[in-house]
Scaffold this active site. Structure first.
Site, PDB file in Angstrom:
ATOM      1  N   ASN A  88       0.813  -1.208   0.000  1.00  0.00           N
ATOM      2  CA  ASN A  88       0.000   0.000   0.000  1.00  0.00           C
ATOM      3  C   ASN A  88       0.848   1.259   0.000  1.00  0.00           C
ATOM      4  O   ASN A  88       1.953   1.301   0.562  1.00  0.00           O
ATOM      5  CB  ASN A  88      -0.980  -0.002   1.174  1.00  0.00           C
ATOM      6  CG  ASN A  88      -0.333  -0.191   2.538  1.00  0.00           C
ATOM      7  OD1 ASN A  88       0.574  -1.001   2.709  1.00  0.00           O
ATOM      8  ND2 ASN A  88      -0.816   0.553   3.525  1.00  0.00           N
ATOM      9  N   LEU A  89       0.338   2.279  -0.661  1.00  0.00           N
ATOM     10  CA  LEU A  89       0.986   3.589  -0.762  1.00  0.00           C
ATOM     11  C   LEU A  89      -0.030   4.652  -0.386  1.00  0.00           C
ATOM     12  O   LEU A  89      -1.137   4.691  -0.935  1.00  0.00           O
ATOM     13  CB  LEU A  89       1.480   3.833  -2.195  1.00  0.00           C
ATOM     14  CG  LEU A  89       1.951   5.249  -2.524  1.00  0.00           C
ATOM     15  CD1 LEU A  89       3.260   5.569  -1.802  1.00  0.00           C
ATOM     16  CD2 LEU A  89       2.130   5.413  -4.036  1.00  0.00           C
ATOM     17  N   GLU A  90       0.331   5.515   0.548  1.00  0.00           N
ATOM     18  CA  GLU A  90      -0.532   6.620   0.970  1.00  0.00           C
ATOM     19  C   GLU A  90       0.233   7.921   0.805  1.00  0.00           C
ATOM     20  O   GLU A  90       1.404   8.015   1.187  1.00  0.00           O
ATOM     21  CB  GLU A  90      -0.949   6.412   2.436  1.00  0.00           C
ATOM     22  CG  GLU A  90      -1.756   5.136   2.641  1.00  0.00           C
ATOM     23  CD  GLU A  90      -1.836   4.686   4.086  1.00  0.00           C
ATOM     24  OE1 GLU A  90      -2.412   3.610   4.329  1.00  0.00           O
ATOM     25  OE2 GLU A  90      -1.315   5.399   4.966  1.00  0.00           O
ATOM     26  N   HIS A 101      -3.816   0.538  -3.071  1.00  0.00           N
ATOM     27  CA  HIS A 101      -3.926  -0.649  -2.233  1.00  0.00           C
ATOM     28  C   HIS A 101      -2.875  -1.673  -2.658  1.00  0.00           C
ATOM     29  O   HIS A 101      -2.405  -1.673  -3.797  1.00  0.00           O
ATOM     30  CB  HIS A 101      -5.326  -1.250  -2.353  1.00  0.00           C
ATOM     31  CG  HIS A 101      -6.409  -0.346  -1.826  1.00  0.00           C
ATOM     32  ND1 HIS A 101      -7.443  -0.801  -1.037  1.00  0.00           N
ATOM     33  CD2 HIS A 101      -6.618   0.995  -1.970  1.00  0.00           C
ATOM     34  CE1 HIS A 101      -8.247   0.195  -0.721  1.00  0.00           C
ATOM     35  NE2 HIS A 101      -7.763   1.294  -1.279  1.00  0.00           N
ATOM     36  N   GLU A 103      -3.033  -4.819  -3.325  1.00  0.00           N
ATOM     37  CA  GLU A 103      -3.406  -5.668  -4.461  1.00  0.00           C
ATOM     38  C   GLU A 103      -3.256  -4.914  -5.777  1.00  0.00           C
ATOM     39  O   GLU A 103      -2.796  -5.479  -6.782  1.00  0.00           O
ATOM     40  CB  GLU A 103      -4.853  -6.151  -4.293  1.00  0.00           C
ATOM     41  CG  GLU A 103      -5.068  -7.073  -3.099  1.00  0.00           C
ATOM     42  CD  GLU A 103      -5.430  -6.329  -1.820  1.00  0.00           C
ATOM     43  OE1 GLU A 103      -6.172  -6.906  -1.006  1.00  0.00           O
ATOM     44  OE2 GLU A 103      -4.983  -5.170  -1.622  1.00  0.00           O
ATOM     45  N   CYS A 128     -10.254  -5.764   0.572  1.00  0.00           N
ATOM     46  CA  CYS A 128     -11.442  -4.927   0.746  1.00  0.00           C
ATOM     47  C   CYS A 128     -12.291  -4.971  -0.531  1.00  0.00           C
ATOM     48  O   CYS A 128     -11.874  -5.500  -1.564  1.00  0.00           O
ATOM     49  CB  CYS A 128     -11.039  -3.488   1.067  1.00  0.00           C
ATOM     50  SG  CYS A 128     -10.248  -2.615  -0.314  1.00  0.00           S
ATOM     51  N   CYS A 131     -10.616  -3.573  -3.671  1.00  0.00           N
ATOM     52  CA  CYS A 131      -9.641  -4.452  -4.318  1.00  0.00           C
ATOM     53  C   CYS A 131     -10.302  -5.646  -4.996  1.00  0.00           C
ATOM     54  O   CYS A 131      -9.845  -6.100  -6.047  1.00  0.00           O
ATOM     55  CB  CYS A 131      -8.609  -4.917  -3.300  1.00  0.00           C
ATOM     56  SG  CYS A 131      -7.525  -3.589  -2.753  1.00  0.00           S
TER      57      CYS A 131
END
Length: 297
Positions: A88-90, A101, A103, A128, A131
């Protein structure tokens, strides 16, 4: 070995931790070939699915969760036998729709590497709804097997029954289908040439707003991302986000970005430039070069 993997090694079986250290060199970006995977299996005496589940801490170490501090790792297994990690990247200070996400990261990794068919996705937390919908966009997406720790493997159809997908919108060539578009933009600039090549393999069946991003690093390396639309629209993956997660996987810092180019179709129903600029400016003080390509007639 890259420092970011040191804590993850403590979560691996000792035999696997020892065997994988040589792979985790400075160039490692989450890709492990079928041959390397077979060697790891032989050295650790773990069968493939056990091995992939055991490798999840390595995938999670690729995460950049600036907001949540919640590390999610995913591993895609292609029909080629190769595996592709993602995490994941935020983006700091940006709206949550900019989030990538795990995936999505792993699937885009496989797509950029030329994988034509995804057989399984291994994840350390249940996917989720966002995804599940993204996976459903793939060729034979309902048949992709989901592997989770301490759970029986199940196909996506178990996690997403009564699914809405490309066929419901009369799209017969889902994500990962080879795209042979004919956009042209005369240039001898290698950064633009690469962006145009990526544009011509992007996936935008719903808006025809094909797009691609290239990021040139301080050492001259060019990293890319393509647009990947989704039948449910919101799970679509922006080319800038794909490029940024590619950057993180490839062991670069955002400060290494020296140039950024977005090329998009002149014939699309929407523009990707605003979202691309917002994402880029959240991590780097670099201006976005925006170019438009025309389809060849």
């Amino acid at each position: 070995m890259q420092d970011r993997f040191a804590p993850a090694l403590n979560q691996l079986p000792q035999e696997l931790a020892t065997a994988i250290v040589p792979i985790l060199n400075e160039q490692f970006n989450g890709h492990i070939s079928a041959e390397q995977l077979a060697n790891l299996s032989e050295q650790t005496k773990l069968e493939t699915n056990e091995l992939l589940l055991a490798l999840l801490p390595i995938a999670a170490a690729l995460a950049s969760p600036e907001l949540s501090q919640f590390f999610v790792g995913a591993i895609v297994k292609g029909r080629s036998g190769n595996i592709y990690m993602g995490a994941n990247l935020e983006l700091p200070g940006e709206a949550l729709f900019h989030t990538v996400h795990a995936e999505q990261s792993a699937i885009s990794h496989a797509w950029l590497a030329g994988e034509k068919h995804i057989e399984a996705i291994i994840i350390n937390f249940s996917p989720c709804g966002h995804c599940r919908q993204f996976i459903n966009e793939l060729i034979e997406g309902q048949d992709v097997t989901i592997h989770l720790p301490n759970q029986r493997p199940q196909k996506l159809s178990h996690y997403l029954p009564y699914a809405f997908g490309p066929a419901d919108l009369q799209v017969t060539q889902p994500l990962l289908t080879e795209q042979n578009l004919n956009f042209v933009l005369p240039s001898d600039d290698p950064v633009i040439i690469e962006a145009l090549e990526q544009l011509n393999t992007s996936y935008a069946p719903y808006t025809q707003s094909h797009g691609a991003v290239t990021l040139q690093m301080a050492d001259g390396k060019i990293l890319c991302g393509r647009y990947a639309e989704n039948a449910a629209f919101n799970p679509s993956m922006q080319p800038m986000q794909m490029a940024l997660t590619n950057l993180v996987r490839s062991n670069y810092q955002f400060s290494d970005i020296k140039r950024a180019v977005l090329i998009e179709s002149a014939a699309g129903k929407i523009s990707l430039v605003g979202a691309a600029m917002d994402a880029l400016h959240s991590v780097a003080a670099v201006e976005l070069e925006h170019l438009v390509a025309e389809p060849q007639t």
